[in-house]
Each structure stands twice: as C-alpha cells, then as structure tokens.
Scaffold this motif. Structure first.
Motif, mmCIF file in Angstrom:
data_model
loop_
_atom_site.group_PDB
_atom_site.id
_atom_site.type_symbol
_atom_site.label_atom_id
_atom_site.label_comp_id
_atom_site.label_asym_id
_atom_site.label_seq_id
_atom_site.Cartn_x
_atom_site.Cartn_y
_atom_site.Cartn_z
ATOM 1 N N GLU A 285 0.843 -1.186 0.000
ATOM 2 C CA GLU A 285 0.000 0.000 0.000
ATOM 3 C C GLU A 285 0.887 1.249 0.000
ATOM 4 N N PRO A 286 0.495 2.298 -0.706
ATOM 5 C CA PRO A 286 1.329 3.506 -0.770
ATOM 6 C C PRO A 286 1.736 4.024 0.605
ATOM 7 N N ARG A 287 0.812 3.993 1.559
ATOM 8 C CA ARG A 287 1.132 4.529 2.888
ATOM 9 C C ARG A 287 2.202 3.720 3.609
ATOM 10 N N ASP A 288 2.446 2.465 3.142
ATOM 11 C CA ASP A 288 3.434 1.600 3.786
ATOM 12 C C ASP A 288 4.826 1.740 3.184
ATOM 13 N N LEU A 289 4.970 2.571 2.168
ATOM 14 C CA LEU A 289 6.276 2.751 1.528
ATOM 15 C C LEU A 289 7.044 3.867 2.214
ATOM 16 N N ASP A 290 8.302 3.579 2.577
ATOM 17 C CA ASP A 290 9.166 4.651 3.062
ATOM 18 C C ASP A 290 9.837 5.314 1.867
#
Length: 501
Positions: A285-290
């Motif tokens: 998920e995009p929010r889980d990418l650093d």
C-alpha cells in the motif's frame, strides 16, 4: 546479489597457445615496470642461444651510487601445472645467468601452478636461495589490484547488476592486450559477459575484438553487448508489463510465484515496494512505503528504455497514489524541502501525468539537496527547523519548479510520448508566460515585456497521401493567444496504439 570470489587468479586471454603465452609475458613486463624495475625486455636471446621470456633490472640507490640487481623470468601459460622437465630447464637458464651476474633473481610464473614434484624441489632450493621465486596465476590479481588496475569485486558485481539488470553469479579477472577485464558469469546458464576493469559494459566493437581470445579461453557462451542489451530490454519490457498489472485499476493486481509470470514475479518479490503472501506478489500500500521503497519503485521502472506503449497502465490511474506518496515523502527525498499551499495542489495535479516528473521527484535535485545536506550536517539543533533561511527557501522553490517544468517539457517534446499524453492523459497544451527585463547598472532598460506562447498537440493528417501511416502522427503547433482553450474545443477519439489494444 550473490557475491562470489573472483577465483583468485587471472584469465590470460589468447586465441592460440602462443598468443596466450605472449599475453602473459606482456602482463609480467607491465607488473615489473609498475614495481620500479627498469630496462624491462621480452623475448631476450643471450649468447649461446639462452632464450629468456623477460629480463629486467632493479636499481637501488647506495650513497652516491647505485646497486643493479638483474632479474630473469620464465612465463608459462600452460593448461596444466609446470612439470619437472620445464622446472629443470628454468633452473638451467638461471644457472647460466648467475654465472655472469651471481645476484640475478630467478622468477618462474606458472599460470596454472606447478605439480607436486616441482613444489617440493622449489621448497628445498628456496631454503638457501632468497632470490628464487615461483608465482602462480593467483598471484597476478593482487599485483594488479595493488597497482590500481582493478576495481573491488563487490563494486564490479554491483555495477554489473545495475547495467545488465540481472544478478551475476561470479566474476573473474581477465587480461588481454595490456588491459584488465572482468569475465562475469550468469546464473542458470552457461553464459558469460565481459566488462572493463571498473565493471563498465564494453562497446560492441571491443567485445568483437576480444571474441576470438575469449572463446578460445573461456568455457560457455559469450553474451556480447548487443545480445545483452536485447535481453535487458526484453526483461525490462516483461517487468513493465508486470508492473502495469500490479498497479491495476481500483483494486491492484497480483502476480503468482508459480504461474507463467514466475520469473518476473520472483524478481519483483525481492523489491522493497512489493510484498509476498501465500505465493502471491503485490505492491505494498502507498502509505506503507518509506522514502527508499517509494523512490526505488519509480527508479526501477526507468532502468532501461521505456516503450511508450508500456505506459498504458497510466490511463487507469492506478499509479496515482504512488506518485502522490512520493510527494508526501519529499522532505526525506530532497533533504527537508517541502511544497506547500497552492504549489502542493498544483504538483499533485501535474505529477501523475508525466513519467519524467516521477523520476525528478524520486531523484535528488542537487541544486536543492547539496546545500541542505551540508547545513543539516553542521547544524547544532536539527530539530529547530531553522536550517534554511527565507531567501534559500525561495531559491529552492524556484530550483524545484525549474526541474519539474523541464521534466514536463521533456515529456511533451517527445514525439512518441506526447501522442499518448494527448490521447489518454488528456494533456492538450502547454502555455508559457515570460516576463523579459533588461537591467542596466543604474536601473532597468524600459518596462518589462510580457510574452505568452501556447504549444498544443494535434494529430497530423494529409489528404494528399495515398495511404495513411501505420500509426498516427502527433505534432506540436504554436497557437495564437486568441485561439479558444482546449476545454472549449472538440477532440478526436484516442488512436495511439497500446500493448494489448
């Protein structure tokens, strides 16, 4: 990437046995000159027919004069270890040389080592002879590395993986024509490639020049530069096709580690932007990418030439959340730089439409990050937020938007890409306004001149052609300011061809 040892030796490349022997002799001469020997010569014939592969001298200063120490060397590029008859011939030549110069150093370089009998004989003689040496092929690589002729193995493997888009199994040092190379072997096949001493891919013509020597020396199938590039492009196309499915539309897609896409799925499974559950690979998920994972997601898509047809996933906008995530991570990607207010809204609207903007966001903009990184490194209180003054912030804002505008214009000027942008992303026009001022030492010369121009995309047609081209042609046209806006105009249906259409 698996990091294997290079084998500890040097592959002497030669089209024939004589060629290989000549190459080894030349390498030894180079090494001796690098180590300070003078009057280094090859193929020396002494009186009485005593033939020597290499001779040299070492001059050592001694008060007001110097001491000269001769050296004679025999170089053996035999496929098998040196045996006793060859060893005894070497000792005989050394004895003749020492009859004239007792301090002569004797050196045997045996590319593939010596057999047990020779090893035992050498050990006995060396106890009382400090000027007798036997070197093997494994001793040549440290000498080259010490002379700065070779990059480190780990660096070579990393650079090779980056250029060939595949992980090498191992690499061996090779030598031909006065230059060092690396022979890189690929897993799962008998293929190998050759790169230069730093690990850089060689031009096709240089690979062709080395081909006879490589094929006579190295087992397996040579993967030349042209063939490697073709394979790279094929793998990259497969990757982009898979990425298109992973982006999907609405609900993101997946790849199976056991299906027809197993090979590309396995590669993507190792990426930081993917996750694997029950043998299924999906994008995180995009929010889980650093910042590292988000940047890698974009950069991995542009490691090789991207065919416009492979960007078809953009029309469904499944990639949008990932580009917007890049914008959220700008402070980490650009050394603390942020975009706010109306600038942020504009960037969020523009960025998903232009692939070059994605790369700009994912890559450090040096005009911004260089000075910010220095300030952060020397700041006493990083948390204070007072690292960059107002003037520098405004300068960084201009630098950022200059980079974004260049990226947009680059995509728009691309003859192939602008047709896709027009048909599927509905980008119809770029309007530019310039305020022109000439400033003298005592003030401006006249009033500012404001000009405006509009570049629009139009599909080119010519009724005089007997046949229309196989693909539509899109051209840029300059519009007058008075021409109606694109949202007030009629536009044709999309015709730009996409893979799968």
């Amino acid at each position: 990437m698996s990091v294997w040892g290079s084998g500890g030796g040097v592959l002497i490349l030669g089209a024939t046995a004589d060629d290989k022997g000549a190459q080894l002799e030349f390498l030894i001469r180079q090494a001796l000159e690098t180590q300070g020997y003078v009057r280094v010569r090859g193929n020396v014939v002494r009186a009485g027919g005593n033939e020597l592969d290499v001779t040299a001298e070492r001059e050592s200063p001694l008060l007001g004069g110097s001491v000269v120490t001769p050296l004679m060397c025999e170089a053996k590029a035999y496929a098998d270890p040196v045996n006793m008859p060859s060893w005894q011939r070497f000792l005989g030549k050394l004895l003749i040389e020492r009859s004239k110069a007792p301090s002569t150093i004797g050196m045997l370089v045996a590319l593939n080592g010596v057999n047990g009998n020779v090893s035992g004989s050498y050990a006995d003689l060396a106890e009382n002879d400090a000027s007798l040496f036997v070197f093997q092929g494994s001793d040549l690589e440290p000498a080259a590395r010490g002379a700065g002729a070779l990059a480190e193995l780990a660096d070579v493997l990393a650079l090779t993986e980056e250029q060939f888009l595949r992980s090498p199994l191992q690499a061996e040092v090779a030598y031909h024509g006065g230059l060092h190379y690396w022979v890189v072997r690929w897993p799962g096949s008998e293929q190998y490639s050759v790169v230069d001493a730093r690990g850089m891919m060689l031009p096709s013509q240089e690979v062709d020049r080395l081909r006879p020597a490589l094929e006579a020396t190295v087992s397996g199938e040579l993967l030349g530069t042209d063939e490697a590039r073709a394979e790279m492009q094929a793998r990259h196309n497969s990757r982009l096709a898979a990425m298109g499915r992973l982006f999907g539309s609405g609900v993101r897609g997946s790849l199976s580690l056991t299906g027809k896409d197993a090979e590309v799925a396995e590669v993507l499974a190792a990426e930081p932007f993917c996750e694997v559950k029950a043998g299924i690979v999906r994008l995180k998920e995009p929010r889980d990418l650093d910042a590292t994972a988000a940047s890698r997601l974009i950069r991995s898509m542009f490691e090789d030439v991207v065919k416009v047809r492979r960007l078809g996933f953009m029309k469904d906008h499944g990639h949008d959340p990932y580009v917007l995530r890049l914008i959220e991570l700008l402070p980490e990607l650009q050394a603390g730089f942020t975009v706010k207010g109306e600038d942020l809204e504009t960037l969020q609207a523009i960025a998903p439409q232009f692939p070059s903007v994605w790369m700009t966001l994912a890559t450090q903009i040096e005009m911004i990050t260089t000075h910010r990184a220095k300030q952060i490194a020397h700041a006493e209180d990083v948390e204070s937020g007072a690292l960059v003054g107002d003037a520098a912030e405004e300068s960084d804002r201009h630098s950022f938007w200059e980079a974004i505008i260049r990226a947009v214009e680059s995509d728009y000027s691309n003859e192939r890409l602008r047709g896709f942008l027009y048909d599927y992303m509905e980008i119809a026009e770029l309007q530019t306004t310039i305020e022109f001022v000439v400033k003298g030492k005592r003030g401006p010369l006249g009033k500012p001149v404001i000009t405006q121009y509009r570049n629009a995309v139009r599909q080119f047609t010519d009724e005089s052609w007997s046949e229309q081209p196989p693909e539509p042609i899109y051209i840029l046209v300059r519009l007058l300011p008075s021409v109606e806006q694109p949202w007030d105009s009629e536009h044709s249906e999309p015709e730009f061809p996409l893979d799968g259409d």
